[in-house]
Scaffold this active site. Structure first.
Site, mmCIF file in Angstrom:
data_model
loop_
_atom_site.group_PDB
_atom_site.id
_atom_site.type_symbol
_atom_site.label_atom_id
_atom_site.label_comp_id
_atom_site.label_asym_id
_atom_site.label_seq_id
_atom_site.Cartn_x
_atom_site.Cartn_y
_atom_site.Cartn_z
ATOM 1 N N VAL A 138 3.466 4.829 -4.573
ATOM 2 C CA VAL A 138 2.374 5.356 -3.752
ATOM 3 C C VAL A 138 1.457 4.231 -3.279
ATOM 4 C CG1 VAL A 138 0.324 6.826 -3.773
ATOM 5 C CG2 VAL A 138 2.450 7.660 -4.767
ATOM 6 N N LEU A 141 2.984 2.454 -0.394
ATOM 7 C CA LEU A 141 2.825 3.248 0.827
ATOM 8 C C LEU A 141 1.406 3.127 1.376
ATOM 9 C CD1 LEU A 141 4.701 6.519 -0.224
ATOM 10 C CD2 LEU A 141 5.612 4.568 1.049
ATOM 11 N N TYR A 142 0.449 3.085 0.465
ATOM 12 C CA TYR A 142 -0.957 2.920 0.867
ATOM 13 C C TYR A 142 -1.165 1.594 1.591
ATOM 14 C CZ TYR A 142 -5.886 1.716 0.201
ATOM 15 O OH TYR A 142 -7.186 1.298 0.380
ATOM 16 N N LEU A 143 -0.654 0.514 1.028
ATOM 17 C CA LEU A 143 -0.845 -0.800 1.649
ATOM 18 C C LEU A 143 -0.137 -0.877 3.000
ATOM 19 C CD1 LEU A 143 -0.568 -3.208 -1.417
ATOM 20 C CD2 LEU A 143 -2.638 -2.508 -0.178
ATOM 21 N N LYS A 146 -2.340 1.225 5.458
ATOM 22 C CA LYS A 146 -3.536 0.479 5.850
ATOM 23 C C LYS A 146 -3.164 -0.670 6.782
ATOM 24 C CE LYS A 146 -7.275 1.131 4.423
ATOM 25 N NZ LYS A 146 -8.343 2.007 4.963
#
Length: 231
Positions: A138, A141-143, A146
């Protein structure tokens, strides 16, 4: 009425609209901006968050950035001098909201700022944000989300954007001493100091076009910003 002074800083009161207005950094930022006399509006998803914004000196604006249209968001931005994207899906959210908030809402907010004619645009990103970041956890996926959002904002020629990428966020009291550079290396930074840096970046359009990393350091915030702005 805002104007740009000889140092590249904005002079006079501003109207600033903050996406993610109930976030921990956003609430700190709202207090700082309101205290210096700016007019602040914070976009929130839930009406019950409104009292916290009012207590911080900000006007709550109810709008869900995951379902709103560009025109709906632009309507809230019209007349503003600056826009700050500080929204995030949060650490407990799943992969889907990394796409709809951390990427999708950031793209929507940039499009809305363009449509509303709000040029000054500051984004709270994350250290390590990269559209090519590998991995399927997760946080990976966040990085990526962003990074994709940052890349999109940087492509908008009509925006005077600055992207701020803080290191690990902590709740220690701010020191007012930071390291603010294109690349700082890993480190932590109090949310207080992130908000204080954002407050100065908003009124320093000379930092437009810069992607900056932020961690705690030894340089006073105003000096660090003047340094990266070339003043």
């Amino acid at each position: 009425m805002r104007r740009t002074g000889p140092s590249g800083r904005t002079v006079g009161n501003m109207r600033i609209v903050i996406a993610g207005g109930h976030g921990q950094i956003a609430l700190r930022l709202e207090r700082l901006l309101a205290a210096r006399g700016d007019e602040v509006a914070g976009i929130i998803r839930r009406a019950e968050q409104g009292d916290d914004l009012r207590a911080a000196g900000a006007e709550p604006v109810l709008c869900d950035l995951e379902s709103a249209s560009v025109e709906e968001v632009a309507a809230h931005l019209r007349g503003a001098d600056a826009a700050v994207f500080a929204a995030g899906a949060g650490p407990g959210s799943g992969p889907a909201r990394k796409a709809t908030v951390d990427r999708g809402a950031a793209v929507l907010f940039a499009d809305a700022a363009e449509r509303a004619g709000v040029r000054r645009h500051v984004v709270v990103s994350s250290m390590g944000a990269d559209p090519a970041h590998p991995g399927d956890d997760v946080f990976d996926l966040y990085l990526r989300a962003k990074g994709e959002a940052d890349e999109y904002v940087r492509s908008r020629a009509s925006l005077e954007w600055t992207i701020l990428r803080p290191g690990s966020l902590i709740n220690d009291a701010g020191t007012g001493l930071v390291r603010l550079e294109a690349s700082t290396g890993r480190g932590a930074v109090p949310r207080d100091d992130v908000a204080a840096v954002l407050a100065e970046l908003v009124e320093t359009p000379a930092t437009a076009g810069l992607t900056l990393e932020l961690i705690s350091g030894s340089t006073p915030i105003s000096v660090a910003i003047k340094s990266v702005a070339g003043n």
